[in-house]
Scaffold this motif. Sequence first.
Motif, short mmCIF file in Angstrom:
data_model
loop_
_atom_site.label_atom_id
_atom_site.label_comp_id
_atom_site.label_asym_id
_atom_site.label_seq_id
_atom_site.Cartn_x
_atom_site.Cartn_y
_atom_site.Cartn_z
N SER A 131 0.81 -1.22 0.00
CA SER A 131 0.00 0.00 0.00
C SER A 131 0.84 1.26 0.00
O SER A 131 0.29 2.37 -0.01
N ARG A 157 -11.45 0.03 3.68
CA ARG A 157 -10.30 -0.73 4.15
C ARG A 157 -10.36 -2.17 3.65
O ARG A 157 -9.32 -2.78 3.38
N CYS A 210 -9.16 -1.90 0.11
CA CYS A 210 -7.72 -1.62 0.12
C CYS A 210 -6.91 -2.91 0.28
O CYS A 210 -5.95 -3.16 -0.46
N ARG A 232 -4.34 -5.04 -2.10
CA ARG A 232 -2.98 -5.47 -1.76
C ARG A 232 -2.73 -6.89 -2.25
O ARG A 232 -1.61 -7.23 -2.67
N ALA A 255 -5.35 -0.18 -3.66
CA ALA A 255 -4.68 -0.48 -2.38
C ALA A 255 -3.84 0.69 -1.87
O ALA A 255 -3.36 0.65 -0.75
N VAL A 273 -2.38 3.85 -0.14
CA VAL A 273 -2.68 4.71 1.01
C VAL A 273 -2.02 6.06 0.77
O VAL A 273 -0.84 6.14 0.44
N PRO A 305 -6.92 5.13 2.81
CA PRO A 305 -7.00 4.49 1.48
C PRO A 305 -7.85 5.34 0.53
O PRO A 305 -9.04 5.07 0.31
N ALA A 349 -9.66 3.74 -2.79
CA ALA A 349 -10.75 2.83 -2.45
C ALA A 349 -11.95 3.60 -1.90
O ALA A 349 -13.10 3.28 -2.21
#
Length: 575
Positions: free
Chosen positions: A50, A360, A363, A367, A376, A378, A385, A388
Amino acid sequence: MEVTNQPAPCSNIFFSGYLHSLSQTPQRLRKRLLATWTPDQELNQMRVRSGADMKRKLLWYDLVALGVGGMLGVGVFVTTGRVARSFSGPSVFISYIIAGISALLSSLCYTEFSVQIPVAGGAFSYLRVTFGEFVGYFAGANILMEYVLSNAAVARSFTEYLCCAFGGSNPDSWRIEVDGIVKGYNMLDFPAVAITVFLTLCLCHSTKESSILNLVMTVFHVGFFGFIIIAGFCNGSAENLVKPGGLAPFGVRGVLDGAAIVYFSYIGYDSVSTMAEEIKNPSKSLPIGILGSVLIVSALYCLMGLSLCLMVPYDKISETASFSIAFQRMGWKWASNVVGAGASMGIVASLLVAMLGQARYLCVIGRARLVPSWLAKVHPSTGTPLNATLFLGVFQASIALFTELDIVIEMISIGTLLVFYLVANALIYRRYVITSNNPSWYTILFLVLLSCSSMAFSLSWKFKQQWWGLPVFGSSVILITAFFHYMVPCMCHSTEWSVPFMPWPAALSIFLNVFLMTTLRKLSYQRFGIWACLITLFYVLYGVHSTYQAEDMEVGVGAVSHPDTSNRKIDIQVL
Protein backbone atom coordinates in the motif's frame (compact mmCIF):
# COMPACT_ATOMS: atom_id res chain seq x y z
CA MET A 1 12.06 0.50 -51.01
CA GLU A 2 13.28 -0.39 -47.54
CA VAL A 3 10.65 -2.08 -45.38
CA THR A 4 10.87 -1.53 -41.62
CA ASN A 5 9.19 -3.71 -39.02
CA GLN A 6 6.62 -1.68 -37.12
CA PRO A 7 6.08 -2.59 -33.47
CA ALA A 8 2.80 -4.32 -32.73
CA PRO A 9 0.16 -2.08 -31.18
CA CYS A 10 0.02 -2.18 -27.37
CA SER A 11 -3.58 -3.39 -27.48
CA ASN A 12 -2.57 -6.43 -29.54
CA ILE A 13 0.28 -7.25 -27.15
CA PHE A 14 -2.02 -6.92 -24.16
CA PHE A 15 -4.73 -9.03 -25.82
CA SER A 16 -2.34 -11.81 -26.83
CA GLY A 17 -0.80 -11.80 -23.36
CA TYR A 18 -4.22 -12.04 -21.76
CA LEU A 19 -5.21 -14.94 -24.03
CA HIS A 20 -1.99 -16.70 -23.01
CA SER A 21 -2.89 -16.17 -19.34
CA LEU A 22 -6.40 -17.57 -19.91
CA SER A 23 -4.94 -20.69 -21.51
CA GLN A 24 -3.07 -21.31 -18.23
CA THR A 25 -6.14 -20.86 -16.02
CA PRO A 26 -6.37 -24.51 -14.83
CA GLN A 27 -2.73 -24.62 -13.71
CA ARG A 28 -2.96 -21.23 -12.03
CA LEU A 29 -6.17 -22.16 -10.24
CA ARG A 30 -4.51 -25.28 -8.84
CA LYS A 31 -1.64 -23.16 -7.51
CA ARG A 32 -3.59 -20.15 -6.23
CA LEU A 33 -7.01 -21.46 -5.11
CA LEU A 34 -5.79 -22.71 -1.71
CA ALA A 35 -2.68 -20.50 -1.45
CA THR A 36 -2.34 -18.91 1.99
CA TRP A 37 -0.19 -16.31 3.68
CA THR A 38 1.05 -16.46 7.23
CA PRO A 39 -0.14 -13.83 9.76
CA ASP A 40 3.37 -12.34 9.79
CA GLN A 41 3.27 -11.90 6.00
CA GLU A 42 -0.18 -10.27 6.26
CA LEU A 43 1.16 -7.85 8.86
CA ASN A 44 4.37 -6.95 7.05
CA GLN A 45 4.88 -8.06 3.46
CA MET A 46 1.29 -7.42 2.35
CA ARG A 47 1.06 -4.04 4.05
CA VAL A 48 4.11 -2.77 2.15
CA ARG A 49 2.12 -2.99 -1.09
CA SER A 50 0.00 0.00 0.00
CA GLY A 51 3.01 2.29 0.08
CA ALA A 52 2.47 4.50 3.14
CA ASP A 53 1.23 3.00 6.41
CA MET A 54 -2.09 3.94 7.94
CA LYS A 55 -1.64 6.19 10.98
CA ARG A 56 -2.12 4.60 14.43
CA LYS A 57 -4.22 7.15 16.33
CA LEU A 58 -7.28 5.26 17.63
CA LEU A 59 -7.85 4.23 21.28
CA TRP A 60 -10.32 1.78 22.87
CA TYR A 61 -13.04 4.39 23.39
CA ASP A 62 -12.76 5.38 19.72
CA LEU A 63 -13.47 1.74 18.83
CA VAL A 64 -16.46 1.46 21.16
CA ALA A 65 -17.88 4.68 19.70
CA LEU A 66 -17.21 3.47 16.14
CA GLY A 67 -18.93 0.13 16.86
CA VAL A 68 -21.93 1.72 18.58
CA GLY A 69 -22.20 4.46 15.99
CA GLY A 70 -21.85 1.99 13.15
CA MET A 71 -24.70 -0.22 14.38
CA LEU A 72 -27.26 2.02 16.10
CA GLY A 73 -28.62 4.02 13.19
CA VAL A 74 -28.82 1.01 10.89
CA GLY A 75 -30.83 -1.38 13.00
CA VAL A 76 -33.46 0.68 14.72
CA PHE A 77 -34.29 3.16 12.01
CA VAL A 78 -34.10 0.91 8.97
CA THR A 79 -35.39 -2.54 9.96
CA THR A 80 -37.47 -2.26 13.15
CA GLY A 81 -40.70 -0.91 11.67
CA ARG A 82 -40.69 -3.31 8.75
CA VAL A 83 -39.98 -6.38 10.90
CA ALA A 84 -42.53 -5.44 13.59
CA ARG A 85 -45.25 -4.81 11.00
CA SER A 86 -44.76 -7.86 8.78
CA PHE A 87 -42.83 -10.53 10.72
CA SER A 88 -42.50 -10.37 14.50
CA GLY A 89 -45.23 -8.07 15.75
CA PRO A 90 -44.66 -6.76 19.30
CA SER A 91 -42.09 -9.52 19.85
CA VAL A 92 -39.64 -7.69 17.58
CA PHE A 93 -37.48 -7.19 20.68
CA ILE A 94 -37.16 -11.00 20.93
CA SER A 95 -35.97 -11.04 17.31
CA TYR A 96 -33.28 -8.57 18.33
CA ILE A 97 -32.28 -10.76 21.29
CA ILE A 98 -31.85 -13.81 19.04
CA ALA A 99 -29.91 -11.84 16.43
CA GLY A 100 -27.85 -10.23 19.21
CA ILE A 101 -26.82 -13.61 20.66
CA SER A 102 -25.73 -14.77 17.21
CA ALA A 103 -23.86 -11.51 16.61
CA LEU A 104 -22.13 -11.78 20.00
CA LEU A 105 -20.91 -15.29 19.21
CA SER A 106 -19.67 -14.17 15.80
CA SER A 107 -18.00 -11.14 17.37
CA LEU A 108 -16.07 -13.45 19.71
CA CYS A 109 -14.63 -15.22 16.67
CA TYR A 110 -13.81 -11.91 15.00
CA THR A 111 -12.13 -10.61 18.15
CA GLU A 112 -9.66 -13.49 18.43
CA PHE A 113 -8.70 -13.17 14.78
CA SER A 114 -8.39 -9.37 14.96
CA VAL A 115 -6.09 -9.55 18.01
CA GLN A 116 -3.81 -12.15 16.41
CA ILE A 117 -3.91 -10.65 12.88
CA PRO A 118 -4.38 -6.88 13.40
CA VAL A 119 -4.71 -5.85 9.74
CA ALA A 120 -7.37 -3.86 7.91
CA GLY A 121 -8.68 -6.82 5.92
CA GLY A 122 -11.16 -8.17 8.46
CA ALA A 123 -12.84 -11.42 7.38
CA PHE A 124 -10.96 -11.37 4.06
CA SER A 125 -7.58 -11.63 5.82
CA TYR A 126 -8.77 -14.09 8.48
CA LEU A 127 -10.13 -16.53 5.90
CA ARG A 128 -7.24 -16.10 3.49
CA VAL A 129 -4.65 -17.14 6.09
CA THR A 130 -6.85 -20.10 7.10
CA PHE A 131 -8.67 -21.51 4.08
CA GLY A 132 -6.80 -19.96 1.17
CA GLU A 133 -7.10 -17.24 -1.41
CA PHE A 134 -10.45 -18.05 -3.02
CA VAL A 135 -12.43 -18.43 0.23
CA GLY A 136 -10.95 -15.16 1.49
CA TYR A 137 -11.77 -13.44 -1.80
CA PHE A 138 -15.31 -14.83 -1.84
CA ALA A 139 -15.93 -13.60 1.71
CA GLY A 140 -14.34 -10.22 1.01
CA ALA A 141 -16.44 -9.70 -2.11
CA ASN A 142 -19.60 -10.55 -0.17
CA ILE A 143 -18.68 -8.21 2.68
CA LEU A 144 -18.08 -5.44 0.16
CA MET A 145 -21.44 -6.14 -1.51
CA GLU A 146 -23.14 -6.08 1.88
CA TYR A 147 -21.46 -2.80 2.86
CA VAL A 148 -22.26 -0.98 -0.36
CA LEU A 149 -25.87 -2.15 -0.54
CA SER A 150 -26.58 -1.56 3.15
CA ASN A 151 -24.99 1.88 3.03
CA ALA A 152 -27.08 2.79 0.01
CA ALA A 153 -30.22 1.58 1.82
CA VAL A 154 -29.31 3.50 4.98
CA ALA A 155 -28.62 6.65 2.96
CA ARG A 156 -32.16 6.46 1.58
CA SER A 157 -33.51 6.10 5.13
CA PHE A 158 -31.63 9.29 5.97
CA THR A 159 -33.83 11.12 3.45
CA GLU A 160 -37.01 9.76 5.05
CA TYR A 161 -36.10 10.88 8.57
CA LEU A 162 -34.69 14.21 7.44
CA CYS A 163 -38.01 14.87 5.73
CA CYS A 164 -39.80 14.15 9.03
CA ALA A 165 -37.37 16.43 10.88
CA PHE A 166 -38.58 19.33 8.72
CA GLY A 167 -42.24 18.49 9.29
CA GLY A 168 -42.95 16.38 6.22
CA SER A 169 -45.72 13.79 6.58
CA ASN A 170 -44.82 11.73 3.50
CA PRO A 171 -41.30 10.24 3.68
CA ASP A 172 -41.17 10.03 -0.14
CA SER A 173 -41.91 13.73 -0.64
CA TRP A 174 -38.20 14.60 -0.96
CA ARG A 175 -37.69 12.05 -3.72
CA ILE A 176 -38.35 12.53 -7.41
CA GLU A 177 -40.53 9.98 -9.19
CA VAL A 178 -39.52 9.21 -12.77
CA ASP A 179 -41.97 7.64 -15.18
CA GLY A 180 -40.82 4.82 -17.42
CA ILE A 181 -38.43 3.23 -14.89
CA VAL A 182 -39.24 -0.10 -13.22
CA LYS A 183 -40.99 0.27 -9.86
CA GLY A 184 -38.52 0.00 -7.01
CA TYR A 185 -35.95 1.98 -9.00
CA ASN A 186 -38.04 4.95 -10.07
CA MET A 187 -37.77 7.17 -6.93
CA LEU A 188 -34.61 9.24 -7.33
CA ASP A 189 -33.08 10.19 -3.98
CA PHE A 190 -30.71 13.14 -4.30
CA PRO A 191 -30.35 13.84 -0.53
CA ALA A 192 -29.01 10.27 -0.15
CA VAL A 193 -26.45 10.98 -2.86
CA ALA A 194 -25.47 14.27 -1.21
CA ILE A 195 -24.82 12.72 2.23
CA THR A 196 -22.81 9.89 0.62
CA VAL A 197 -20.60 12.35 -1.26
CA PHE A 198 -20.11 14.51 1.84
CA LEU A 199 -19.03 11.57 4.02
CA THR A 200 -16.74 10.25 1.28
CA LEU A 201 -14.88 13.56 1.24
CA CYS A 202 -14.63 13.55 5.07
CA LEU A 203 -13.18 10.04 5.08
CA CYS A 204 -10.60 10.96 2.45
CA HIS A 205 -9.28 13.66 4.78
CA SER A 206 -8.50 11.80 8.04
CA THR A 207 -9.53 8.72 10.02
CA LYS A 208 -8.91 10.28 13.46
CA GLU A 209 -10.96 13.40 12.73
CA SER A 210 -13.72 11.20 11.28
CA SER A 211 -13.71 9.11 14.48
CA ILE A 212 -14.00 12.29 16.60
CA LEU A 213 -16.98 13.39 14.51
CA ASN A 214 -18.51 9.94 15.01
CA LEU A 215 -17.83 10.08 18.78
CA VAL A 216 -19.68 13.40 19.12
CA MET A 217 -22.64 12.19 17.07
CA THR A 218 -22.77 8.87 18.95
CA VAL A 219 -22.89 10.56 22.38
CA PHE A 220 -25.83 12.70 21.26
CA HIS A 221 -27.38 9.68 19.58
CA VAL A 222 -27.33 7.50 22.71
CA GLY A 223 -28.92 10.35 24.68
CA PHE A 224 -31.56 10.66 21.98
CA PHE A 225 -32.22 6.92 22.23
CA GLY A 226 -32.77 7.40 25.94
CA PHE A 227 -35.43 10.02 25.20
CA ILE A 228 -37.31 7.66 22.85
CA ILE A 229 -37.11 4.74 25.30
CA ILE A 230 -38.34 6.81 28.24
CA ALA A 231 -41.11 8.43 26.16
CA GLY A 232 -42.29 5.05 24.90
CA PHE A 233 -42.28 3.39 28.31
CA CYS A 234 -43.96 6.34 30.06
CA ASN A 235 -46.60 7.18 27.45
CA GLY A 236 -47.14 3.89 25.65
CA SER A 237 -49.69 1.26 26.56
CA ALA A 238 -48.98 -2.33 27.56
CA GLU A 239 -52.17 -3.31 25.72
CA ASN A 240 -50.39 -2.63 22.45
CA LEU A 241 -48.11 -5.59 23.21
CA VAL A 242 -50.99 -8.06 23.22
CA LYS A 243 -53.62 -6.42 20.98
CA PRO A 244 -54.32 -7.25 18.27
CA GLY A 245 -53.07 -10.82 17.90
CA GLY A 246 -50.95 -11.27 21.02
CA LEU A 247 -47.25 -10.85 21.63
CA ALA A 248 -46.26 -12.94 18.58
CA PRO A 249 -49.10 -12.63 16.04
CA PHE A 250 -47.08 -14.42 13.35
CA GLY A 251 -45.94 -17.18 15.72
CA VAL A 252 -42.48 -18.38 16.60
CA ARG A 253 -41.68 -18.66 12.92
CA GLY A 254 -42.33 -14.96 12.44
CA VAL A 255 -40.04 -14.10 15.35
CA LEU A 256 -37.19 -16.16 13.86
CA ASP A 257 -37.78 -14.82 10.35
CA GLY A 258 -37.59 -11.35 11.83
CA ALA A 259 -34.33 -12.22 13.59
CA ALA A 260 -32.72 -13.11 10.26
CA ILE A 261 -33.68 -9.72 8.82
CA VAL A 262 -32.65 -7.58 11.81
CA TYR A 263 -29.29 -9.37 11.82
CA PHE A 264 -28.47 -6.80 9.15
CA SER A 265 -28.41 -4.33 12.07
CA TYR A 266 -25.27 -5.85 13.58
CA ILE A 267 -22.86 -5.59 10.68
CA GLY A 268 -21.27 -2.43 12.14
CA TYR A 269 -18.98 -4.29 14.54
CA ASP A 270 -17.18 -5.79 11.56
CA SER A 271 -16.02 -2.25 10.73
CA VAL A 272 -14.20 -2.08 14.07
CA SER A 273 -11.96 -5.03 13.12
CA THR A 274 -10.96 -3.23 9.90
CA MET A 275 -9.51 -0.39 11.99
CA ALA A 276 -6.81 -2.72 13.37
CA GLU A 277 -3.94 -1.01 11.50
CA GLU A 278 -4.94 2.37 12.95
CA ILE A 279 -5.12 1.37 16.67
CA LYS A 280 -2.36 2.20 19.15
CA ASN A 281 -2.78 -0.99 21.23
CA PRO A 282 -4.73 -3.58 19.16
CA SER A 283 -4.44 -6.52 21.59
CA LYS A 284 -6.21 -4.63 24.39
CA SER A 285 -8.39 -2.17 22.48
CA LEU A 286 -9.97 -4.57 19.95
CA PRO A 287 -11.70 -6.91 22.45
CA ILE A 288 -13.13 -3.91 24.33
CA GLY A 289 -14.19 -2.20 21.12
CA ILE A 290 -15.85 -5.17 19.41
CA LEU A 291 -17.49 -6.96 22.34
CA GLY A 292 -18.38 -3.78 24.22
CA SER A 293 -20.14 -2.21 21.24
CA VAL A 294 -22.13 -5.39 20.48
CA LEU A 295 -23.39 -5.66 24.08
CA ILE A 296 -24.33 -1.98 24.33
CA VAL A 297 -26.13 -1.97 21.00
CA SER A 298 -28.01 -5.22 21.69
CA ALA A 299 -29.48 -3.74 24.88
CA LEU A 300 -30.48 -0.51 23.14
CA TYR A 301 -32.02 -2.37 20.18
CA CYS A 302 -34.26 -4.45 22.44
CA LEU A 303 -35.42 -1.42 24.44
CA MET A 304 -36.07 0.61 21.29
CA GLY A 305 -38.07 -2.18 19.66
CA LEU A 306 -40.14 -2.62 22.81
CA SER A 307 -40.67 1.15 23.08
CA LEU A 308 -42.00 1.35 19.52
CA CYS A 309 -44.51 -1.44 20.10
CA LEU A 310 -45.70 0.18 23.34
CA MET A 311 -46.44 3.44 21.48
CA VAL A 312 -48.33 1.98 18.51
CA PRO A 313 -50.15 -1.33 17.84
CA TYR A 314 -47.93 -3.42 15.56
CA ASP A 315 -50.43 -3.35 12.67
CA LYS A 316 -50.31 0.47 12.58
CA ILE A 317 -46.51 0.81 12.62
CA SER A 318 -45.17 2.51 9.51
CA GLU A 319 -42.52 0.59 7.60
CA THR A 320 -40.77 3.87 6.70
CA ALA A 321 -39.65 6.43 9.31
CA SER A 322 -41.47 4.26 11.85
CA PHE A 323 -40.45 6.13 15.03
CA SER A 324 -41.30 9.57 13.68
CA ILE A 325 -44.70 8.38 12.45
CA ALA A 326 -45.31 6.67 15.83
CA PHE A 327 -44.87 9.98 17.68
CA GLN A 328 -47.18 11.70 15.19
CA ARG A 329 -49.89 9.14 15.94
CA MET A 330 -49.39 9.74 19.66
CA GLY A 331 -50.08 13.43 19.00
CA TRP A 332 -46.48 14.50 19.71
CA LYS A 333 -45.80 16.42 16.51
CA TRP A 334 -42.80 18.24 18.02
CA ALA A 335 -41.31 14.92 19.13
CA SER A 336 -41.74 13.57 15.62
CA ASN A 337 -39.53 16.40 14.33
CA VAL A 338 -36.96 15.76 17.08
CA VAL A 339 -36.91 12.03 16.29
CA GLY A 340 -36.44 12.78 12.61
CA ALA A 341 -33.44 14.98 13.39
CA GLY A 342 -31.93 12.53 15.88
CA ALA A 343 -32.44 9.56 13.57
CA SER A 344 -30.81 11.47 10.73
CA MET A 345 -27.76 12.08 12.94
CA GLY A 346 -27.63 8.40 13.92
CA ILE A 347 -27.85 7.32 10.31
CA VAL A 348 -24.99 9.67 9.39
CA ALA A 349 -22.84 8.10 12.15
CA SER A 350 -23.67 4.59 10.89
CA LEU A 351 -22.81 5.55 7.34
CA LEU A 352 -19.54 7.12 8.43
CA VAL A 353 -18.35 3.96 10.20
CA ALA A 354 -19.55 1.57 7.50
CA MET A 355 -17.85 3.60 4.80
CA LEU A 356 -14.64 3.54 6.85
CA GLY A 357 -14.84 -0.25 6.91
CA GLN A 358 -15.71 -0.84 3.27
CA ALA A 359 -12.76 1.22 2.00
CA ARG A 360 -10.30 -0.73 4.15
CA TYR A 361 -11.67 -4.05 2.91
CA LEU A 362 -11.19 -2.98 -0.69
CA CYS A 363 -7.72 -1.62 0.12
CA VAL A 364 -6.54 -4.99 1.50
CA ILE A 365 -8.15 -6.94 -1.36
CA GLY A 366 -6.18 -4.62 -3.66
CA ARG A 367 -2.98 -5.47 -1.76
CA ALA A 368 -3.64 -9.11 -2.60
CA ARG A 369 -3.95 -8.04 -6.28
CA LEU A 370 -7.41 -9.58 -6.54
CA VAL A 371 -8.62 -6.17 -7.77
CA PRO A 372 -6.50 -3.49 -9.49
CA SER A 373 -3.58 -2.51 -7.26
CA TRP A 374 -4.26 1.25 -7.41
CA LEU A 375 -7.20 0.61 -5.06
CA ALA A 376 -4.68 -0.48 -2.38
CA LYS A 377 -2.76 2.79 -2.28
CA VAL A 378 -2.68 4.71 1.01
CA HIS A 379 -2.27 8.48 0.67
CA PRO A 380 1.06 9.46 2.31
CA SER A 381 -0.21 12.67 3.93
CA THR A 382 -3.70 11.65 5.13
CA GLY A 383 -2.86 7.99 5.88
CA THR A 384 -6.20 6.90 4.37
CA PRO A 385 -7.00 4.49 1.48
CA LEU A 386 -7.97 7.39 -0.77
CA ASN A 387 -8.61 5.54 -4.05
CA ALA A 388 -10.75 2.83 -2.45
CA THR A 389 -12.78 5.42 -0.52
CA LEU A 390 -13.54 7.47 -3.64
CA PHE A 391 -14.31 4.44 -5.81
CA LEU A 392 -16.80 2.92 -3.36
CA GLY A 393 -18.32 6.32 -2.57
CA VAL A 394 -19.23 6.83 -6.23
CA PHE A 395 -20.58 3.28 -6.53
CA GLN A 396 -22.65 3.60 -3.35
CA ALA A 397 -24.10 6.97 -4.36
CA SER A 398 -25.22 5.51 -7.70
CA ILE A 399 -27.14 2.70 -5.97
CA ALA A 400 -28.62 5.05 -3.34
CA LEU A 401 -29.98 7.25 -6.11
CA PHE A 402 -32.22 4.51 -7.54
CA THR A 403 -32.72 1.41 -5.42
CA GLU A 404 -35.42 0.85 -2.77
CA LEU A 405 -34.58 -0.72 0.61
CA ASP A 406 -36.78 -3.82 0.19
CA ILE A 407 -34.84 -4.91 -2.89
CA VAL A 408 -31.49 -5.19 -1.10
CA ILE A 409 -32.13 -5.82 2.60
CA GLU A 410 -32.49 -9.62 2.54
CA MET A 411 -29.60 -10.00 0.12
CA ILE A 412 -27.53 -8.06 2.64
CA SER A 413 -28.52 -10.45 5.44
CA ILE A 414 -27.60 -13.60 3.53
CA GLY A 415 -24.15 -12.24 2.63
CA THR A 416 -23.49 -11.20 6.24
CA LEU A 417 -24.60 -14.52 7.69
CA LEU A 418 -22.49 -16.48 5.21
CA VAL A 419 -19.32 -14.55 6.03
CA PHE A 420 -19.86 -14.88 9.78
CA TYR A 421 -20.46 -18.61 9.28
CA LEU A 422 -17.14 -18.92 7.43
CA VAL A 423 -15.24 -16.98 10.11
CA ALA A 424 -16.56 -19.32 12.84
CA ASN A 425 -15.41 -22.34 10.79
CA ALA A 426 -12.04 -20.70 10.25
CA LEU A 427 -11.53 -20.09 13.97
CA ILE A 428 -12.14 -23.77 14.80
CA TYR A 429 -9.82 -24.91 12.00
CA ARG A 430 -7.10 -22.48 13.07
CA ARG A 431 -7.32 -23.46 16.76
CA TYR A 432 -7.43 -27.22 16.26
CA VAL A 433 -5.25 -27.68 13.16
CA ILE A 434 -2.89 -24.76 12.52
CA THR A 435 -1.96 -23.91 16.13
CA SER A 436 -2.57 -27.34 17.74
CA ASN A 437 -1.02 -29.46 14.95
CA ASN A 438 -3.82 -32.03 14.97
CA PRO A 439 -4.54 -34.00 11.77
CA SER A 440 -6.70 -31.76 9.62
CA TRP A 441 -9.25 -34.42 8.67
CA TYR A 442 -10.58 -34.65 12.25
CA THR A 443 -11.54 -30.99 12.23
CA ILE A 444 -12.77 -30.98 8.63
CA LEU A 445 -15.03 -33.96 9.36
CA PHE A 446 -16.38 -32.22 12.46
CA LEU A 447 -17.12 -29.01 10.55
CA VAL A 448 -18.87 -30.90 7.74
CA LEU A 449 -21.01 -32.94 10.17
CA LEU A 450 -21.83 -29.86 12.23
CA SER A 451 -22.90 -27.87 9.16
CA CYS A 452 -24.95 -30.77 7.78
CA SER A 453 -26.74 -31.32 11.11
CA SER A 454 -27.43 -27.60 11.41
CA MET A 455 -28.76 -27.52 7.87
CA ALA A 456 -30.98 -30.57 8.46
CA PHE A 457 -32.42 -29.02 11.64
CA SER A 458 -33.02 -25.72 9.86
CA LEU A 459 -34.71 -27.28 6.84
CA SER A 460 -36.90 -29.43 9.10
CA TRP A 461 -38.03 -26.24 10.77
CA LYS A 462 -38.50 -24.29 7.55
CA PHE A 463 -40.49 -26.89 5.63
CA LYS A 464 -42.36 -28.32 8.66
CA GLN A 465 -41.23 -31.87 7.99
CA GLN A 466 -41.55 -34.84 10.37
CA TRP A 467 -41.73 -33.73 14.01
CA TRP A 468 -38.83 -36.01 14.98
CA GLY A 469 -36.40 -34.06 12.76
CA LEU A 470 -35.97 -31.17 15.19
CA PRO A 471 -34.97 -33.13 18.32
CA VAL A 472 -32.87 -35.65 16.34
CA PHE A 473 -30.84 -33.09 14.41
CA GLY A 474 -30.71 -30.64 17.33
CA SER A 475 -29.32 -33.36 19.58
CA SER A 476 -26.83 -34.40 16.92
CA VAL A 477 -25.37 -30.86 16.85
CA ILE A 478 -24.74 -31.05 20.62
CA LEU A 479 -23.38 -34.62 20.54
CA ILE A 480 -21.06 -33.97 17.59
CA THR A 481 -19.61 -30.89 19.28
CA ALA A 482 -19.21 -32.68 22.64
CA PHE A 483 -17.47 -35.66 21.01
CA PHE A 484 -15.08 -33.39 19.11
CA HIS A 485 -14.35 -31.39 22.27
CA TYR A 486 -13.54 -34.57 24.18
CA MET A 487 -11.51 -36.34 21.48
CA VAL A 488 -9.47 -33.54 19.84
CA PRO A 489 -7.10 -31.50 22.04
CA CYS A 490 -6.82 -27.73 21.65
CA MET A 491 -3.39 -26.28 22.37
CA CYS A 492 -3.80 -22.52 22.65
CA HIS A 493 -0.32 -21.12 23.35
CA SER A 494 -1.19 -17.49 22.66
CA THR A 495 -0.80 -15.07 25.57
CA GLU A 496 -3.23 -12.68 23.87
CA TRP A 497 -7.02 -12.63 24.10
CA SER A 498 -8.76 -15.78 22.86
CA VAL A 499 -12.31 -17.18 22.81
CA PRO A 500 -13.04 -19.20 25.98
CA PHE A 501 -14.81 -22.59 26.12
CA MET A 502 -13.88 -23.56 22.59
CA PRO A 503 -15.28 -25.08 20.40
CA TRP A 504 -18.75 -24.36 21.86
CA PRO A 505 -19.08 -20.61 21.06
CA ALA A 506 -17.90 -21.05 17.46
CA ALA A 507 -20.03 -24.20 16.95
CA LEU A 508 -23.13 -22.39 18.25
CA SER A 509 -22.32 -19.48 15.95
CA ILE A 510 -22.20 -21.87 12.99
CA PHE A 511 -25.55 -23.37 13.98
CA LEU A 512 -27.29 -20.01 14.41
CA ASN A 513 -25.89 -18.55 11.19
CA VAL A 514 -27.05 -21.59 9.20
CA PHE A 515 -30.47 -21.48 10.88
CA LEU A 516 -30.99 -17.77 10.21
CA MET A 517 -29.86 -18.15 6.59
CA THR A 518 -32.52 -20.78 5.91
CA THR A 519 -35.30 -18.45 7.11
CA LEU A 520 -34.67 -16.05 4.23
CA ARG A 521 -36.80 -16.08 1.11
CA LYS A 522 -36.08 -17.92 -2.13
CA LEU A 523 -35.69 -14.62 -4.01
CA SER A 524 -32.79 -13.67 -1.73
CA TYR A 525 -30.95 -16.85 -2.70
CA GLN A 526 -31.60 -16.26 -6.39
CA ARG A 527 -30.12 -12.77 -6.23
CA PHE A 528 -27.24 -14.02 -4.12
CA GLY A 529 -26.61 -16.86 -6.60
CA ILE A 530 -26.26 -14.36 -9.44
CA TRP A 531 -23.82 -12.31 -7.38
CA ALA A 532 -21.81 -15.42 -6.42
CA CYS A 533 -21.50 -16.40 -10.10
CA LEU A 534 -20.35 -12.90 -11.07
CA ILE A 535 -17.61 -12.67 -8.43
CA THR A 536 -16.42 -16.21 -9.18
CA LEU A 537 -16.22 -15.36 -12.87
CA PHE A 538 -14.24 -12.22 -12.03
CA TYR A 539 -11.81 -14.29 -9.99
CA VAL A 540 -11.30 -16.80 -12.80
CA LEU A 541 -10.92 -14.13 -15.51
CA TYR A 542 -8.89 -11.60 -13.54
CA GLY A 543 -8.09 -12.32 -9.90
CA VAL A 544 -6.22 -15.61 -10.21
CA HIS A 545 -4.01 -14.29 -13.04
CA SER A 546 -3.27 -11.01 -11.27
CA THR A 547 -2.22 -12.70 -8.01
CA TYR A 548 -0.24 -15.39 -9.86
CA GLN A 549 1.78 -12.76 -11.72
CA ALA A 550 2.25 -10.63 -8.58
CA GLU A 551 3.65 -13.56 -6.61
CA ASP A 552 5.88 -14.60 -9.51
CA MET A 553 7.28 -11.07 -9.68
CA GLU A 554 7.95 -10.98 -5.91
CA VAL A 555 9.66 -14.39 -6.01
CA GLY A 556 11.73 -13.18 -8.97
CA VAL A 557 12.79 -10.05 -7.11
CA GLY A 558 13.69 -12.20 -4.11
CA ALA A 559 15.78 -14.47 -6.34
CA VAL A 560 17.75 -11.49 -7.65
CA SER A 561 18.38 -10.21 -4.13
CA HIS A 562 19.24 -13.70 -2.84
CA PRO A 563 21.29 -15.55 -5.50
CA ASP A 564 21.45 -18.67 -3.35
CA THR A 565 17.81 -19.66 -3.24
CA SER A 566 18.26 -23.35 -2.70
CA ASN A 567 17.27 -23.14 0.96
CA ARG A 568 15.04 -20.06 0.78
CA LYS A 569 11.47 -20.58 1.97
CA ILE A 570 8.85 -19.53 -0.52
CA ASP A 571 6.40 -17.14 1.17
CA ILE A 572 3.31 -18.68 -0.35
CA GLN A 573 2.11 -21.80 1.41
CA VAL A 574 -0.43 -24.24 0.05
CA LEU A 575 -2.80 -26.13 2.32
